[in-house]
Scaffold this motif. Structure first.
Motif, mmCIF file in Angstrom:
data_model
loop_
_atom_site.group_PDB
_atom_site.id
_atom_site.type_symbol
_atom_site.label_atom_id
_atom_site.label_comp_id
_atom_site.label_asym_id
_atom_site.label_seq_id
_atom_site.Cartn_x
_atom_site.Cartn_y
_atom_site.Cartn_z
ATOM 1 N N THR A 135 0.852 -1.193 0.000
ATOM 2 C CA THR A 135 0.000 0.000 0.000
ATOM 3 C C THR A 135 0.883 1.236 0.000
ATOM 4 O OG1 THR A 135 -0.093 0.007 2.409
ATOM 5 C CG2 THR A 135 -1.854 -1.169 1.265
ATOM 6 N N ASP A 136 0.309 2.350 -0.401
ATOM 7 C CA ASP A 136 1.091 3.594 -0.467
ATOM 8 C C ASP A 136 1.567 4.032 0.913
ATOM 9 O OD1 ASP A 136 0.835 3.748 -3.171
ATOM 10 O OD2 ASP A 136 -0.806 5.174 -3.153
ATOM 11 N N LYS A 137 2.814 4.396 0.960
ATOM 12 C CA LYS A 137 3.447 4.860 2.181
ATOM 13 C C LYS A 137 4.439 5.957 1.800
ATOM 14 C CE LYS A 137 3.338 0.278 4.363
ATOM 15 N NZ LYS A 137 1.924 0.333 4.459
ATOM 16 N N VAL A 138 5.037 6.566 2.797
ATOM 17 C CA VAL A 138 6.105 7.525 2.536
ATOM 18 C C VAL A 138 7.412 6.925 3.057
ATOM 19 C CG1 VAL A 138 5.738 8.826 4.667
ATOM 20 C CG2 VAL A 138 6.856 9.924 2.753
ATOM 21 N N LEU A 139 8.449 7.041 2.252
ATOM 22 C CA LEU A 139 9.772 6.542 2.606
ATOM 23 C C LEU A 139 10.628 7.739 2.998
ATOM 24 C CD1 LEU A 139 11.877 4.188 2.609
ATOM 25 C CD2 LEU A 139 12.359 4.824 0.230
ATOM 26 N N ILE A 140 11.226 7.668 4.182
ATOM 27 C CA ILE A 140 12.122 8.728 4.636
ATOM 28 C C ILE A 140 13.532 8.154 4.725
ATOM 29 C CG2 ILE A 140 12.687 10.325 6.502
ATOM 30 C CD1 ILE A 140 9.664 10.381 7.151
ATOM 31 N N PHE A 190 5.683 3.532 -3.118
ATOM 32 C CA PHE A 190 5.659 4.585 -2.113
ATOM 33 C C PHE A 190 5.030 5.815 -2.744
ATOM 34 C CE2 PHE A 190 9.123 1.889 -0.700
ATOM 35 C CZ PHE A 190 8.867 1.779 0.653
ATOM 36 N N GLN A 191 4.158 6.475 -2.022
ATOM 37 C CA GLN A 191 3.564 7.707 -2.523
ATOM 38 C C GLN A 191 4.658 8.750 -2.726
ATOM 39 O OE1 GLN A 191 0.422 7.871 -3.463
ATOM 40 N NE2 GLN A 191 0.769 9.918 -4.258
ATOM 41 N N LYS A 192 5.580 8.813 -1.760
ATOM 42 C CA LYS A 192 6.701 9.721 -1.905
ATOM 43 C C LYS A 192 7.893 9.243 -1.091
ATOM 44 C CE LYS A 192 4.399 13.024 1.163
ATOM 45 N NZ LYS A 192 4.099 14.441 1.378
ATOM 46 N N ALA A 193 9.055 9.774 -1.442
ATOM 47 C CA ALA A 193 10.285 9.552 -0.693
ATOM 48 C C ALA A 193 10.822 10.927 -0.331
ATOM 49 C CB ALA A 193 11.307 8.782 -1.509
ATOM 50 N N VAL A 194 11.258 11.066 0.927
ATOM 51 C CA VAL A 194 11.730 12.354 1.429
ATOM 52 C C VAL A 194 13.137 12.173 1.986
ATOM 53 C CG1 VAL A 194 11.288 14.245 3.042
ATOM 54 C CG2 VAL A 194 9.358 12.975 2.067
ATOM 55 N N ALA A 195 14.024 13.108 1.618
ATOM 56 C CA ALA A 195 15.389 13.107 2.144
ATOM 57 C C ALA A 195 15.857 14.553 2.287
ATOM 58 C CB ALA A 195 16.321 12.339 1.218
ATOM 59 N N VAL A 196 16.837 14.748 3.150
ATOM 60 C CA VAL A 196 17.413 16.083 3.286
ATOM 61 C C VAL A 196 18.299 16.369 2.083
ATOM 62 C CG1 VAL A 196 18.931 17.574 4.655
ATOM 63 C CG2 VAL A 196 17.224 16.142 5.794
ATOM 64 N N SER A 197 19.297 15.519 1.861
ATOM 65 C CA SER A 197 20.162 15.739 0.689
ATOM 66 C C SER A 197 20.679 14.438 0.095
ATOM 67 C CB SER A 197 21.317 16.678 1.036
ATOM 68 O OG SER A 197 22.163 16.079 1.996
#
Length: 153
Positions: A42-47, A121-128
């Protein structure tokens, strides 16, 4: 000084394209326990974390933890389930599991997620972290940039 031997460059996407489905399944099964595989249907967010403190980007591990916990809280407030992928050198403990999140093993290469059938994943988020751009299983790739760190100085 220039190298004395020829150097050839192999793009990751070209190398990944050569991996057969059977090879992908084998690689994926080595890194991810069977019980976790269904969690990614299922859709999730990856950090994706980074060792910001160890690398000298922030003054303390507490600040690093605050940065990622703020990112986690933002995604939770938007209704996402969080999957945290700590950087292999990141020694900080995050409170994701207590919030119905999933913490992947540090040693798990994020790119292996591309090999899991049906993983999205709905989105992936990272600082850099540029690892975000190597993920095909992500609909939206968000690179916050080092400017986000200014709020924590």
């Amino acid at each position: 000084l220039l190298p004395q031997r020829k150097i050839s460059v192999c793009r990751k996407d070209a190398l990944h394209a050569e991996v057969t489905q059977e090879q992908k399944e084998k690689i994926f099964s080595v890194f991810l326990p069977e019980f976790l595989k269904e969690e990614f249907k299922t859709d999730k967010v990856l950090i994706l974390t980074q060792p910001l403190y160890r690398d000298g980007y922030v003054e303390s591990e507490a600040i690093q933890k605050k940065i990622y916990e703020d990112i986690i809280e933002k995604e939770l407030s938007q209704g996402y389930q969080v999957v945290l992928k700590p950087h292999p050198r990141d020694k900080t403990e995050y409170d994701v599991a207590q919030k119905d999140g999933i913490v992947l093993p540090k040693e798990f290469p994020a790119e292996i997620l591309n090999y899991g059938e049906g993983i999205c994943f709905q989105k992936a988020v990272a600082v850099s972290s540029t690892a975000v751009f190597g993920l095909c299983c992500v609909k939206e790739k968000i690179l916050l940039g080092e400017k986000v760190l200014d709020r924590y100085v």
